[in-house]
Design a protein around this motif. Structure first.
Motif, short mmCIF file in Angstrom:
data_model
loop_
_atom_site.label_atom_id
_atom_site.label_comp_id
_atom_site.label_asym_id
_atom_site.label_seq_id
_atom_site.Cartn_x
_atom_site.Cartn_y
_atom_site.Cartn_z
N TYR A 87 -11.84 -7.52 34.40
CA TYR A 87 -10.97 -7.71 33.24
C TYR A 87 -10.29 -6.37 32.94
O TYR A 87 -10.94 -5.41 32.53
CB TYR A 87 -11.84 -8.16 32.06
N ALA A 88 -8.97 -6.27 33.17
CA ALA A 88 -8.28 -4.98 33.04
C ALA A 88 -8.12 -4.60 31.56
O ALA A 88 -7.71 -5.41 30.74
CB ALA A 88 -6.91 -5.05 33.69
N THR A 89 -8.47 -3.35 31.25
CA THR A 89 -8.32 -2.84 29.88
C THR A 89 -7.75 -1.43 29.92
O THR A 89 -7.86 -0.72 30.92
CB THR A 89 -9.68 -2.77 29.16
N LEU A 90 -7.15 -1.03 28.81
CA LEU A 90 -6.66 0.35 28.66
C LEU A 90 -7.81 1.34 28.85
O LEU A 90 -7.68 2.33 29.55
CB LEU A 90 -6.13 0.54 27.23
N LEU A 91 -8.93 1.03 28.19
CA LEU A 91 -10.11 1.89 28.27
C LEU A 91 -10.53 2.08 29.73
O LEU A 91 -10.82 3.19 30.18
CB LEU A 91 -11.25 1.25 27.47
N GLY A 92 -10.54 0.97 30.46
CA GLY A 92 -10.89 1.03 31.88
C GLY A 92 -9.91 1.89 32.66
O GLY A 92 -10.31 2.73 33.48
N GLN A 93 -8.62 1.70 32.38
CA GLN A 93 -7.58 2.45 33.09
C GLN A 93 -7.71 3.95 32.83
O GLN A 93 -7.63 4.76 33.75
CB GLN A 93 -6.19 1.94 32.67
N TRP A 94 -7.93 4.32 31.57
CA TRP A 94 -8.09 5.74 31.24
C TRP A 94 -9.24 6.35 32.03
O TRP A 94 -9.15 7.46 32.56
CB TRP A 94 -8.36 5.93 29.75
N HIS A 95 -10.36 5.62 32.09
CA HIS A 95 -11.54 6.17 32.78
C HIS A 95 -11.37 6.15 34.30
O HIS A 95 -11.87 7.06 34.98
CB HIS A 95 -12.80 5.41 32.35
N ILE A 96 -10.68 5.15 34.83
CA ILE A 96 -10.40 5.12 36.27
C ILE A 96 -9.60 6.36 36.67
O ILE A 96 -9.88 7.03 37.68
CB ILE A 96 -9.62 3.83 36.65
N GLU A 97 -8.59 6.70 35.86
CA GLU A 97 -7.75 7.87 36.16
C GLU A 97 -8.55 9.18 36.08
O GLU A 97 -8.38 10.07 36.90
CB GLU A 97 -6.55 7.90 35.20
N ALA A 98 -9.44 9.25 35.07
CA ALA A 98 -10.27 10.47 34.94
C ALA A 98 -11.26 10.58 36.10
O ALA A 98 -11.45 11.66 36.66
CB ALA A 98 -11.01 10.45 33.60
N GLU A 99 -11.88 9.45 36.46
CA GLU A 99 -12.82 9.45 37.59
C GLU A 99 -12.13 9.92 38.87
O GLU A 99 -12.71 10.66 39.67
CB GLU A 99 -13.41 8.05 37.81
N ALA A 100 -10.88 9.49 39.05
CA ALA A 100 -10.13 9.87 40.26
C ALA A 100 -9.97 11.38 40.34
O ALA A 100 -10.08 11.97 41.43
CB ALA A 100 -8.76 9.18 40.27
N LYS A 101 -9.73 12.03 39.20
CA LYS A 101 -9.59 13.50 39.19
C LYS A 101 -10.92 14.17 39.57
O LYS A 101 -10.94 15.18 40.30
CB LYS A 101 -9.19 13.99 37.79
N ILE A 102 -12.02 13.62 39.05
CA ILE A 102 -13.34 14.19 39.36
C ILE A 102 -13.62 14.06 40.86
O ILE A 102 -14.06 14.99 41.53
CB ILE A 102 -14.45 13.45 38.57
N LYS A 103 -13.34 12.85 41.39
CA LYS A 103 -13.65 12.59 42.81
C LYS A 103 -12.76 13.38 43.75
O LYS A 103 -13.15 13.70 44.87
CB LYS A 103 -13.52 11.08 43.08
N ALA A 104 -11.55 13.72 43.29
CA ALA A 104 -10.62 14.46 44.14
C ALA A 104 -10.85 15.97 44.08
O ALA A 104 -10.22 16.73 44.79
CB ALA A 104 -9.18 14.15 43.73
N SER A 105 -11.79 16.40 43.24
CA SER A 105 -11.97 17.84 42.99
C SER A 105 -12.61 18.57 44.16
O SER A 105 -12.50 19.79 44.28
CB SER A 105 -12.85 18.04 41.75
N GLY A 106 -13.33 17.82 45.02
CA GLY A 106 -14.05 18.48 46.11
C GLY A 106 -15.43 18.96 45.68
O GLY A 106 -16.20 19.45 46.49
N LEU A 107 -15.77 18.82 44.38
CA LEU A 107 -17.09 19.21 43.89
C LEU A 107 -18.03 18.01 43.98
O LEU A 107 -17.59 16.86 44.00
CB LEU A 107 -17.01 19.66 42.43
#
Length: 290
Positions: free
Chosen positions: A114-134
């Motif tokens: 179920y798509a939500t704004l809250l979900g979208q915000w967190h998906i985008e933040a998770e993507a930054k964490i995962k792309a960090s190389g840490l």
């Protein structure tokens, strides 16, 4: 490499919130070396005297270097509606400082169909964490038991809770359990590259939660499933920004549509004990509703 038993420096960002505050308290209790990044040090209360405190703000990258210097691990909660920018700023500072491991508080909305704004915000933040190389670990809790504290006003004044969730259920989790999982992940190996969906042990409707609060108070309370428009009107009157009103209403609609009731055993698997129930949470927080 750190020698076994050597204490690592852990940075907590978001320590004035429900979960971040509990993470900070539990890390202190465990004897860990802790630093806190906070916009307003006064909000830390007595815990502020037990840790290193750095004043700073994730929206202002120039304030972050002092907080991240010499840090091994970071626990971070992002707040607001531009989580991706905050995550990017945090990751830049973490990489520059040589941080080893990031533990992020996300949301179970990211795994819901179920798509939500809250979900979208967190998906985008998770993507930054995962792309960090840490190395990273992501915690994805569902509904917090403490969300019911939003009902305190109407329970005290009218003995009624108004919410547009119908018979939809969620599995409320005690923020103390989320924090306990975070502390375990921060202080023991083997959690790198994992995302954990965290829930409480039972699915409850708002009406069932209201009945449990009534039992603690020793008086009957009512739950009213209000139309979304009425819920919106109440939030507008309370002065909430439109983007947050939309996010809250979407989350309610998700529950009403039957998408909030998932139960996982992850808390028990990681902690080796049962997750706390809503009744357990009420034992320590029921006074708030009196």
């Amino acid at each position: 490499m750190h020698q076994e038993g050597e204490r690592q420096m852990i940075l907590v960002i978001g320590a004035t919130g429900n979960v971040g505050g509990a993470v900070l308290a539990q890390l202190i209790e465990a004897g860990q070396k802790v630093r806190v990044l906070v916009r307003d040090p006064a909000k830390l209360g007595e815990l502020g005297g037990k840790v290193e405190v750095v004043k700073g703000d994730l929206t202002k990258p120039e304030t972050l270097d002092a907080a991240f210097a010499g840090v091994d691990k970071v626990f971070v909660v992002f707040a607001g509606d531009d989580l991706a920018t905050l995550a990017g700023n945090a990751m830049d500072a973490a990489k520059k400082a040589g941080v080893k491991h990031i533990v992020m508080l996300s949301s179970s909305t990211v795994v819901e169909p179920y798509a939500t704004l809250l979900g979208q915000w967190h998906i985008e933040a998770e993507a930054k964490i995962k792309a960090s190389g840490l190395a990273w670990t992501i915690l994805q809790p569902g509904a917090f038991a403490s969300n019911t504290l939003h009902w305190v006003g109407s329970i005290k004044s009218q003995g009624v809770v108004f919410q547009p969730t119908g018979d939809g259920k969620s599995a409320p989790i005690d923020p103390h359990d989320i924090a306990a999982v975070a502390v375990k992940v921060l202080t023991s190996p083997g959690h790198e590259g994992k995302s954990y969906v965290l829930t409480g042990p039972e699915a409850l409707s708002a009406a069932e939660e209201v009945a449990k609060i009534g039992a603690v108070l020793g008086r009957p309370l009512r739950f009213v499933d209000v139309p979304e428009a009425a819920a919106r009107e109440g939030m507008v009157k309370a002065g909430l920004p439109e983007v947050f009103i939309r996010a809250v209403l979407e989350a309610h609609a998700m529950v009403k549509a039957g998408h909030g009731a998932r139960i996982t055993q992850t808390v028990e698997e990681i902690l080796g004990r049962k997750a706390r129930t809503f009744d357990d949470w009420l034992k320590s927080h029921g006074k708030a509703f009196q």
